[in-house]
Design a protein around this motif. Structure first.
Motif, mmCIF file in Angstrom:
data_model
loop_
_atom_site.group_PDB
_atom_site.id
_atom_site.type_symbol
_atom_site.label_atom_id
_atom_site.label_comp_id
_atom_site.label_asym_id
_atom_site.label_seq_id
_atom_site.Cartn_x
_atom_site.Cartn_y
_atom_site.Cartn_z
ATOM 1 N N THR A 1 0.824 -1.215 0.000
ATOM 2 C CA THR A 1 0.000 0.000 0.000
ATOM 3 C C THR A 1 0.859 1.266 0.000
ATOM 4 N N GLY A 2 1.974 1.225 0.703
ATOM 5 C CA GLY A 2 2.834 2.403 0.775
ATOM 6 C C GLY A 2 3.439 2.772 -0.558
ATOM 7 N N SER A 3 3.698 1.776 -1.414
ATOM 8 C CA SER A 3 4.318 2.054 -2.715
ATOM 9 C C SER A 3 3.424 2.937 -3.588
ATOM 10 N N LYS A 4 2.115 2.760 -3.470
ATOM 11 C CA LYS A 4 1.182 3.582 -4.251
ATOM 12 C C LYS A 4 1.253 5.036 -3.804
ATOM 13 N N LEU A 5 1.400 5.227 -2.508
ATOM 14 C CA LEU A 5 1.528 6.584 -1.978
ATOM 15 C C LEU A 5 2.848 7.205 -2.429
ATOM 16 N N LEU A 6 3.918 6.407 -2.436
ATOM 17 C CA LEU A 6 5.209 6.903 -2.898
ATOM 18 C C LEU A 6 5.144 7.303 -4.368
ATOM 19 N N THR A 7 4.425 6.540 -5.161
ATOM 20 C CA THR A 7 4.283 6.838 -6.585
ATOM 21 C C THR A 7 3.573 8.168 -6.780
ATOM 22 N N SER A 8 2.540 8.423 -5.958
ATOM 23 C CA SER A 8 1.798 9.676 -6.080
ATOM 24 C C SER A 8 2.646 10.874 -5.653
ATOM 25 N N ILE A 9 3.593 10.633 -4.730
ATOM 26 C CA ILE A 9 4.467 11.705 -4.270
ATOM 27 C C ILE A 9 5.632 11.903 -5.232
ATOM 28 N N ALA A 10 5.967 10.855 -5.988
ATOM 29 C CA ALA A 10 7.081 10.875 -6.936
ATOM 30 C C ALA A 10 8.402 11.171 -6.234
ATOM 31 N N LEU A 11 8.703 10.368 -5.204
ATOM 32 C CA LEU A 11 9.936 10.556 -4.440
ATOM 33 C C LEU A 11 11.150 10.252 -5.309
ATOM 34 N N ASP A 12 12.124 11.129 -5.258
ATOM 35 C CA ASP A 12 13.373 10.960 -5.985
ATOM 36 C C ASP A 12 14.477 10.589 -4.988
ATOM 37 N N PRO A 13 14.936 9.304 -4.973
ATOM 38 C CA PRO A 13 15.983 8.903 -4.018
ATOM 39 C C PRO A 13 17.271 9.709 -4.166
ATOM 40 N N VAL A 14 17.591 10.148 -5.385
ATOM 41 C CA VAL A 14 18.805 10.942 -5.608
ATOM 42 C C VAL A 14 18.682 12.293 -4.906
ATOM 43 N N GLN A 15 17.498 12.888 -5.001
ATOM 44 C CA GLN A 15 17.274 14.163 -4.330
ATOM 45 C C GLN A 15 17.341 13.993 -2.812
ATOM 46 N N MET A 16 16.786 12.889 -2.302
ATOM 47 C CA MET A 16 16.864 12.615 -0.868
ATOM 48 C C MET A 16 18.316 12.405 -0.454
ATOM 49 N N PHE A 17 19.081 11.687 -1.269
ATOM 50 C CA PHE A 17 20.501 11.484 -0.989
ATOM 51 C C PHE A 17 21.229 12.821 -0.893
ATOM 52 N N ALA A 18 20.946 13.727 -1.815
ATOM 53 C CA ALA A 18 21.596 15.043 -1.808
ATOM 54 C C ALA A 18 21.236 15.819 -0.545
ATOM 55 N N HIS A 19 19.986 15.697 -0.122
ATOM 56 C CA HIS A 19 19.539 16.398 1.086
ATOM 57 C C HIS A 19 20.237 15.824 2.315
ATOM 58 N N ILE A 20 20.313 14.496 2.395
ATOM 59 C CA ILE A 20 20.983 13.851 3.529
ATOM 60 C C ILE A 20 22.472 14.198 3.535
ATOM 61 N N LEU A 21 23.071 14.245 2.347
ATOM 62 C CA LEU A 21 24.480 14.636 2.245
ATOM 63 C C LEU A 21 24.685 16.044 2.788
ATOM 64 N N LEU A 22 23.726 16.925 2.507
ATOM 65 C CA LEU A 22 23.835 18.315 2.936
ATOM 66 C C LEU A 22 23.735 18.457 4.447
ATOM 67 N N ILE A 23 22.832 17.691 5.077
ATOM 68 C CA ILE A 23 22.608 17.888 6.517
ATOM 69 C C ILE A 23 23.332 16.871 7.390
ATOM 70 N N ILE A 24 23.906 15.830 6.786
ATOM 71 C CA ILE A 24 24.708 14.877 7.559
ATOM 72 C C ILE A 24 26.155 14.869 7.074
ATOM 73 N N GLY A 25 26.355 14.646 5.781
ATOM 74 C CA GLY A 25 27.697 14.436 5.247
ATOM 75 C C GLY A 25 28.598 15.644 5.374
ATOM 76 N N ILE A 26 28.146 16.798 4.894
ATOM 77 C CA ILE A 26 28.992 17.994 4.920
ATOM 78 C C ILE A 26 29.297 18.442 6.354
ATOM 79 N N PRO A 27 28.288 18.531 7.251
ATOM 80 C CA PRO A 27 28.615 18.899 8.641
ATOM 81 C C PRO A 27 29.564 17.909 9.301
ATOM 82 N N PHE A 28 29.420 16.622 8.961
ATOM 83 C CA PHE A 28 30.289 15.600 9.545
ATOM 84 C C PHE A 28 31.733 15.811 9.110
#
Length: 310
Positions: free
Chosen positions: A135-162
């Motif tokens: 059921t969650g996959s259908k919701l993800l499809t409607s949101i159109a989550l981009d894992p690359v964009q999430m990776f970039a965001h995590i890199l910004l708030i975890i990787g660079i400060p680290f």
């Protein structure tokens, strides 16, 4: 009352930007507590390291996925549970491990390495298990989550400060030693404040929907602590190491989860409520577990073994 999948919690863009900054500052504080010896130390404890990484990044998301199939919560709640399982640990795990008479050196090292690994593993894990959910996959499809964009965001708030924190240790060690403790305390209190603010600003929604997630969060958190403990014991690790790994796997960085939920899922109801409730319950459960262990002696003399603690 609207279905939880249809509500969106409010968190204005300025507050979200500030929350991103606070979380980055928190990761910077974790890095200030990190030394290259933390990474070398894990090489001297390969079994504990392998068990901890496997339990956090492989088993816990898989077990969480199975729990969502058993409980069959609404899609947004299921995605919230999966996202929390994919988050790295927070440095409160180090404090709780000390309270529990566990291997603090192992805990600190695992926190540092796990946050580094999470930069890549977290978006991949969430995309995989969330996309697999019936059921969650259908919701993800409607949101159109981009894992690359999430990776970039995590890199910004975890990787660079680290990385910046590690550079401070290397080039301004006197400043680092002087300010690391107050910086860590201030950033942690600020993060707790923002979680409280997110809940307070959407108090009606939390009151309406907390009943839907409370049992799921309690079961999920119990499984997280249990996963670390069972894996450690299955690998025949000492009680000293097992306590550290149990807490390390059980404590998840719900603040990071909340940031991602507001950044990528527009404050999606079930996900946000899960992260908010988890943020408080996880600490309460960790304190209870650590307090219980603090009153119980360690099995054997593991704490005295060479190479187990520094």
């Amino acid at each position: 009352m609207l279905p939880v999948d249809e509500i969106r919690l409010n968190f204005n863009p300025a507050s979200l930007a500030l929350l991103n900054g606070v979380l980055a500052f928190l990761m910077f504080g974790i890095a200030l507590d990190t030394r290259l010896d933390d990474f070398r130390r894990l090489l001297r404890m390969p079994m504990a390291f392998a068990v901890g990484i496997g339990a956090q990044f492989l088993l816990l998301p898989a077990i969480t996925y199975g729990l969502t199939l058993v409980l069959q919560p609404s899609p947004s709640i299921a995605l919230g549970m999966i996202l929390i399982a994919c988050c790295p640990p927070g440095n409160v795990s180090n404090i709780l491990t000390h309270r529990a008479k566990g291997n603090v050196a192992l805990s600190v090292s695992m926190t540092a390495v796990s946050n580094a690994i999470a930069i890549v593993a977290m978006p991949l894990n969430f995309a995989f298990w969330g996309g697999l959910h019936p059921t969650g996959s259908k919701l993800l499809t409607s949101i159109a989550l981009d894992p690359v964009q999430m990776f970039a965001h995590i890199l910004l708030i975890i990787g660079i400060p680290f990385v910046l924190g590690l550079l401070c240790i290397r080039y301004v060690p006197v400043w680092t030693e002087r300010f690391k403790k107050p910086l860590r305390i201030i950033s942690f209190m600020a993060l707790i404040g923002f979680i409280v603010a997110a809940i307070a600003g959407n108090w009606r929604y939390f009151l309406d929907y907390v009943g839907l997630v409370l049992v799921a969060v309690i079961l999920h958190d119990t499984l997280a602590f249990g996963t670390g403990w069972v894996c450690a014991k299955a690998a025949r690790l000492s009680d000293y190491d097992s306590r550290a790994l149990s807490i390390e796997v059980g404590i998840r960085n719900a603040g990071l989860g909340l940031v991602l939920i507001f950044s990528f899922f527009d404050g999606l109801g079930g996900m946000a409520v899960v992260a908010g409730v988890w943020g408080f319950w996880d600490i309460i459960a960790g304190l209870l577990l650590a307090g219980w262990w603090a009153r119980r002696p360690l099995d054997g003399v593991a704490a005295q073994r060479p190479g187990t603690a520094e």
